[in-house]
Design an enzyme around this catalytic site. Structure first.
Site, PDB file in Angstrom:
ATOM      1  N   GLN A  56       0.783  -1.228  -0.150  1.00 19.28           N
ATOM      2  CA  GLN A  56      -0.126  -0.035   0.478  1.00 19.28           C
ATOM      3  C   GLN A  56       0.758   1.020  -0.191  1.00 19.28           C
ATOM      4  O   GLN A  56       2.091   0.933   0.716  1.00 19.28           O
ATOM      5  CB  GLN A  56      -0.973   0.102   1.182  1.00 19.28           C
ATOM      6  CG  GLN A  56      -2.139   1.278   1.160  1.00 19.28           C
ATOM      7  CD  GLN A  56      -3.095   0.644   2.295  1.00 19.28           C
ATOM      8  OE1 GLN A  56      -3.026  -0.754   2.754  1.00 19.28           O
ATOM      9  NE2 GLN A  56      -3.775   1.919   2.400  1.00 19.28           N
ATOM     10  N   SER A  90       3.937  -6.191   2.944  1.00 25.86           N
ATOM     11  CA  SER A  90       2.414  -5.616   3.755  1.00 25.86           C
ATOM     12  C   SER A  90       1.335  -6.441   2.588  1.00 25.86           C
ATOM     13  O   SER A  90       1.507  -7.604   2.399  1.00 25.86           O
ATOM     14  CB  SER A  90       2.637  -5.018   3.334  1.00 25.86           C
ATOM     15  OG  SER A  90       1.786  -4.216   4.280  1.00 25.86           O
ATOM     16  N   LEU A  91       0.853  -6.032   2.028  1.00 31.00           N
ATOM     17  CA  LEU A  91      -0.771  -6.173   1.641  1.00 31.00           C
ATOM     18  C   LEU A  91       0.213  -6.779   0.223  1.00 31.00           C
ATOM     19  O   LEU A  91      -0.448  -7.239  -0.039  1.00 31.00           O
ATOM     20  CB  LEU A  91      -1.423  -4.486   1.291  1.00 31.00           C
ATOM     21  CG  LEU A  91      -2.267  -4.576   0.067  1.00 31.00           C
ATOM     22  CD1 LEU A  91      -3.597  -5.961   0.254  1.00 31.00           C
ATOM     23  CD2 LEU A  91      -2.550  -3.811  -1.327  1.00 31.00           C
ATOM     24  N   ARG A 101     -10.369  -6.852   4.703  1.00 30.25           N
ATOM     25  CA  ARG A 101      -8.608  -6.074   5.896  1.00 30.25           C
ATOM     26  C   ARG A 101      -8.471  -4.699   5.140  1.00 30.25           C
ATOM     27  O   ARG A 101      -8.212  -4.436   6.638  1.00 30.25           O
ATOM     28  CB  ARG A 101      -7.240  -6.686   4.800  1.00 30.25           C
ATOM     29  CG  ARG A 101      -6.574  -6.678   5.439  1.00 30.25           C
ATOM     30  CD  ARG A 101      -5.272  -7.173   4.724  1.00 30.25           C
ATOM     31  NE  ARG A 101      -3.858  -6.959   5.556  1.00 30.25           N
ATOM     32  CZ  ARG A 101      -3.336  -6.400   4.934  1.00 30.25           C
ATOM     33  NH1 ARG A 101      -3.534  -5.598   4.334  1.00 30.25           N
ATOM     34  NH2 ARG A 101      -2.161  -6.398   4.884  1.00 30.25           N
ATOM     35  N   HIS A 121       0.482  -2.778  11.437  1.00 26.07           N
ATOM     36  CA  HIS A 121       2.161  -3.372  11.867  1.00 26.07           C
ATOM     37  C   HIS A 121       2.361  -2.905  12.922  1.00 26.07           C
ATOM     38  O   HIS A 121       3.688  -3.403  13.189  1.00 26.07           O
ATOM     39  CB  HIS A 121       3.000  -3.188  10.215  1.00 26.07           C
ATOM     40  CG  HIS A 121       2.854  -4.148   9.208  1.00 26.07           C
ATOM     41  ND1 HIS A 121       2.022  -5.856   8.989  1.00 26.07           N
ATOM     42  CD2 HIS A 121       2.226  -3.296   7.801  1.00 26.07           C
ATOM     43  CE1 HIS A 121       1.325  -5.047   7.936  1.00 26.07           C
ATOM     44  NE2 HIS A 121       2.080  -4.188   7.184  1.00 26.07           N
ATOM     45  N   GLN A 176       0.365 -11.267  10.617  1.00 25.10           N
ATOM     46  CA  GLN A 176       0.702  -9.928   9.782  1.00 25.10           C
ATOM     47  C   GLN A 176       0.399  -8.643   9.495  1.00 25.10           C
ATOM     48  O   GLN A 176       0.926  -7.630   9.922  1.00 25.10           O
ATOM     49  CB  GLN A 176       0.847 -11.066   8.277  1.00 25.10           C
ATOM     50  CG  GLN A 176       1.597  -9.704   7.249  1.00 25.10           C
ATOM     51  CD  GLN A 176       0.849  -9.195   5.815  1.00 25.10           C
ATOM     52  OE1 GLN A 176      -0.039  -8.747   6.709  1.00 25.10           O
ATOM     53  NE2 GLN A 176       1.236  -9.101   5.437  1.00 25.10           N
TER      54      GLN A 176
END
Length: 310
Positions: free
Chosen positions: A11, A91-92, A116, A199, A248
């Site tokens: 992202q 991440s994403l 999410r 995170h 995560q």
């Protein structure tokens, strides 16, 4: 050429027009946008190609948009017979990597990341949390300044991107205090304009909601080895994926560890897939000799084909 890795953007890299050239010129890419629109009930191509920006930048839209654009670019490569030896995402981007690995089908993934995104957006009310990139300090030093700043509130390392670039996140006062401490010991701190401290442990409510959602998801076997942000190494069993995806959301992203492990295992060519070139920069900082290409439009796609000998 040694092994090829596909690495997927996270992202923050989104922009109006992303994926437009690929969809207009490559049928397999166009089909991915159509599948996303069908799964989500709105025109994904229109959102990515035309905006408006404030809609694209809403986390619950950004996440499925980047996933869609990334898989559209991946399909263009697959059509030319290019397949990775290993995959991962930032991440994403881990969701794109899961689609690449075969463990998650695209329509399931695109619906999941929309939820999410919404859960992450809702987890921390606006004006409570923030993030900052700390430059020029190693992991140990960043952990120390977070520990010192914890008297002001929650602050934790969120992303270990590459040597000398670590992102921290948490409550605003604590992040600002940690940023000042970083400057005092020779580092730099750049505030990031994000809607929540991703995170970090502050995202636990999102992780809990995602866990419920994951109970309804069916996973497939892993066809391409995949590495995860949570451990910085391979997912050794498909049964662990749901726990890893839950964790995560609120764990540090160990991207530098992933790239080091790939290099150790013989990867010498990295293909960054999705909008932007942030990951390409991280890889180069980890190993200057690595061959790095990105795929986000026709020009970069053609260059990648040339480098990959396709």
């Amino acid at each position: 050429m040694g092994k090829v890795a596909f690495i997927f953007a996270g992202q923050g890299a989104q922009y109006i027009g992303m994926g437009k050239e690929l969809a207009e010129n490559i049928e397999a890419s166009k089909k991915v946008f159509e599948e996303a629109s069908e799964a989500l009930g709105f025109d994904m191509a229109n959102l990515c190609f035309e905006g408006p920006k404030e809609e694209l930048d809403k986390t619950e839209n950004t996440q499925p948009a980047i996933l869609t654009m990334s898989i559209a670019a991946m399909k263009a490569l697959e059509e030319k017979g290019i397949k990775p030896a290993v995959t991962a995402g930032l991440s994403l981007g881990e969701y794109s990597a899961l689609v690449c690995s075969g463990a998650l089908d695209f329509k399931t993934a695109v619906k999941l990341v929309k939820k999410r995104g919404r859960y992450m957006q809702e987890a921390v009310p606006e004006g409570i949390g923030t993030m900052a990139a700390i430059l020029g300090l190693d992991g140990e030093k960043v952990r120390e300044i977070c520990s010192l700043a914890s008297e002001k509130g929650i602050v934790e390392p969120a992303n270990f991107n590459c040597p000398g670039q670590i992102v921290i996140g948490g409550e605003i006062e604590a992040v600002n205090f940690a940023s000042e401490k970083a400057k005092e010991i020779g580092g730099r701190a750049i505030p990031l304009s994000v809607s929540a401290p991703f995170h970090t442990s502050m995202l636990r409510p999102a992780a809990d909601k995602l866990e419920e959602e994951l109970k309804n998801i069916e996973l497939n076997s892993i066809n391409v080895p995949i590495m995860t942000n949570v451990t910085g190494t391979y997912v050794d069993n498909v049964d662990n994926i749901k726990d890893l995806l839950r964790n995560q959301v609120m764990s540090s992203v160990l991207f530098e560890n992933i790239i080091c492990k790939m290099l150790e295992d013989g990867v010498d060519t990295f293909v960054e897939i999705g909008p932007g070139k942030a990951l390409s920069g991280f890889v180069k900082k980890i190993n200057r000799k690595a061959v790095v290409v990105n795929v986000e439009d026709i020009k970069s796609f053609e260059k990648a084909l040339e480098v990959l000998g396709a």
